[in-house]
Structure formats: C-alpha cells, structure tokens
Scaffold this motif. Sequence first.
Motif, short mmCIF file in Angstrom:
data_model
loop_
_atom_site.label_atom_id
_atom_site.label_comp_id
_atom_site.label_asym_id
_atom_site.label_seq_id
_atom_site.Cartn_x
_atom_site.Cartn_y
_atom_site.Cartn_z
N SER A 52 -33.20 -13.74 68.71
CA SER A 52 -32.92 -15.06 69.27
C SER A 52 -34.16 -15.95 69.18
CB SER A 52 -32.51 -14.92 70.74
OG SER A 52 -32.30 -16.18 71.32
N VAL A 53 -33.93 -17.21 68.85
CA VAL A 53 -35.02 -18.19 68.84
C VAL A 53 -34.81 -19.27 69.89
CG1 VAL A 53 -35.73 -17.82 66.45
CG2 VAL A 53 -33.93 -19.49 66.96
N SER A 54 -33.65 -19.25 70.58
CA SER A 54 -33.43 -20.33 71.53
C SER A 54 -32.52 -20.01 72.69
CB SER A 54 -32.85 -21.55 70.80
OG SER A 54 -31.48 -21.31 70.53
N GLY A 55 -32.05 -18.82 72.78
CA GLY A 55 -31.11 -18.54 73.85
C GLY A 55 -29.74 -19.15 73.58
N GLY A 56 -29.51 -19.54 72.35
CA GLY A 56 -28.19 -20.02 71.96
C GLY A 56 -28.08 -21.51 71.69
N CYS A 57 -28.96 -22.33 72.27
CA CYS A 57 -28.73 -23.77 72.20
C CYS A 57 -28.94 -24.37 70.82
CB CYS A 57 -29.54 -24.51 73.26
SG CYS A 57 -31.32 -24.32 73.19
N ILE A 58 -29.77 -23.78 69.97
CA ILE A 58 -29.96 -24.33 68.63
C ILE A 58 -29.67 -23.30 67.54
CG2 ILE A 58 -31.65 -26.05 69.35
CD1 ILE A 58 -33.84 -24.20 68.14
N GLU A 59 -29.24 -22.12 67.93
CA GLU A 59 -29.12 -21.04 66.97
C GLU A 59 -28.10 -21.30 65.86
OE1 GLU A 59 -29.05 -17.44 69.31
OE2 GLU A 59 -31.22 -17.52 69.42
N GLY A 60 -27.03 -22.01 66.14
CA GLY A 60 -26.07 -22.34 65.09
C GLY A 60 -26.72 -23.15 63.98
N ALA A 61 -27.55 -24.13 64.37
CA ALA A 61 -28.25 -24.95 63.38
C ALA A 61 -29.27 -24.11 62.61
CB ALA A 61 -28.94 -26.12 64.07
N VAL A 62 -29.95 -23.19 63.29
CA VAL A 62 -30.93 -22.33 62.62
C VAL A 62 -30.22 -21.42 61.62
CG1 VAL A 62 -32.65 -20.51 62.95
CG2 VAL A 62 -32.59 -22.46 64.52
N VAL A 63 -29.08 -20.88 61.97
CA VAL A 63 -28.32 -20.02 61.06
C VAL A 63 -27.93 -20.80 59.81
CG1 VAL A 63 -26.14 -18.77 60.73
CG2 VAL A 63 -27.50 -18.38 62.79
N MET A 64 -27.44 -22.03 59.99
CA MET A 64 -27.05 -22.85 58.83
C MET A 64 -28.25 -23.12 57.91
SD MET A 64 -24.12 -25.52 60.25
CE MET A 64 -25.34 -26.76 60.49
N GLU A 65 -29.40 -23.43 58.50
CA GLU A 65 -30.60 -23.69 57.69
C GLU A 65 -31.10 -22.41 57.03
OE1 GLU A 65 -31.87 -26.69 56.90
OE2 GLU A 65 -30.19 -27.54 58.01
N ALA A 66 -30.98 -21.28 57.72
CA ALA A 66 -31.38 -19.99 57.13
C ALA A 66 -30.51 -19.69 55.91
CB ALA A 66 -31.27 -18.88 58.17
N GLN A 67 -29.24 -19.98 55.99
CA GLN A 67 -28.35 -19.74 54.85
C GLN A 67 -28.73 -20.65 53.67
OE1 GLN A 67 -24.67 -20.04 57.15
NE2 GLN A 67 -24.26 -17.92 56.63
N LYS A 68 -29.14 -21.88 53.96
CA LYS A 68 -29.62 -22.77 52.89
C LYS A 68 -30.88 -22.20 52.26
CE LYS A 68 -27.84 -27.04 54.95
NZ LYS A 68 -28.25 -28.31 55.59
N THR A 69 -31.77 -21.66 53.08
CA THR A 69 -33.00 -21.04 52.56
C THR A 69 -32.66 -19.86 51.65
OG1 THR A 69 -34.40 -21.76 54.39
CG2 THR A 69 -35.07 -19.74 53.25
N LEU A 70 -31.66 -19.09 52.02
CA LEU A 70 -31.25 -17.96 51.18
C LEU A 70 -30.66 -18.43 49.86
CD1 LEU A 70 -29.79 -15.56 53.86
CD2 LEU A 70 -31.95 -15.33 52.61
N GLN A 71 -30.05 -19.60 49.86
CA GLN A 71 -29.45 -20.14 48.63
C GLN A 71 -30.51 -20.71 47.69
OE1 GLN A 71 -26.55 -23.00 49.96
NE2 GLN A 71 -25.11 -21.42 50.62
N ASP A 72 -31.47 -21.48 48.25
CA ASP A 72 -32.42 -22.18 47.37
C ASP A 72 -33.83 -21.58 47.36
OD1 ASP A 72 -33.67 -23.17 49.70
OD2 ASP A 72 -32.72 -25.14 49.54
#
Length: 106
Positions: A52-72
Amino acid sequence: MNTSDDILSTAAAWMAEGRKVALATVVSTWGSSPRPVGSQMAVDAAGAMAGSVSGGCIEGAVVMEAQKTLQDGEPRMLSFGVTDEMAWEVGLACGGKVQVYVEAVE
C-alpha cells in the motif's frame, strides 16, 4: 500490513511466474499522509497489487500509472495533494501531499 520484504518477495514471485511487475514507492510526504516515506506497492500488468502507498485513497490512480509504466518502460513520479484537482477525484482530501515513484522491475 505487509512489510517491505513481503512486498518485494511477492514481486519476485510474480516475476518468476513470468509476470511484468512495477514497484511504487512513497518518496515524499507533507502534512497529513496515510503512509510514510518508503511504503511500497507492487503491481502487475493485470492490476494485481500487494502492499500500500496510500491506504486506498490514491491507489487506483497509482495502479493505472504502474500499468502505463509496464507498457512503455518509463518510470513516473506521481504527485497528489489537496490543491491538485485529481486529489479530490481520487479521494486524497486528508490535507497532505504525497509523491510516489513508479518503476518497472526486471
């Protein structure tokens, strides 16, 4: 709560299974922040996460950005705070700021 060793072990196990993995790490905080500097979350390409990096409040956004990082393959520095319009969208109305560094691990 998972320890950093547990998260890294999970990431290593996912990689051993052939999964692409990104690691998100809290690198700075200011004011009220749900997780301290050094908190980590592993994310795979399918959106599975450990830690966890936020206790849930921003984790959805972090997951989406992590997936972009995995793509590019590009690391990202994410900033969230109450003055940031996106912070309200993702629920970071706690009065603080947090920066999360996201990188693919190999």
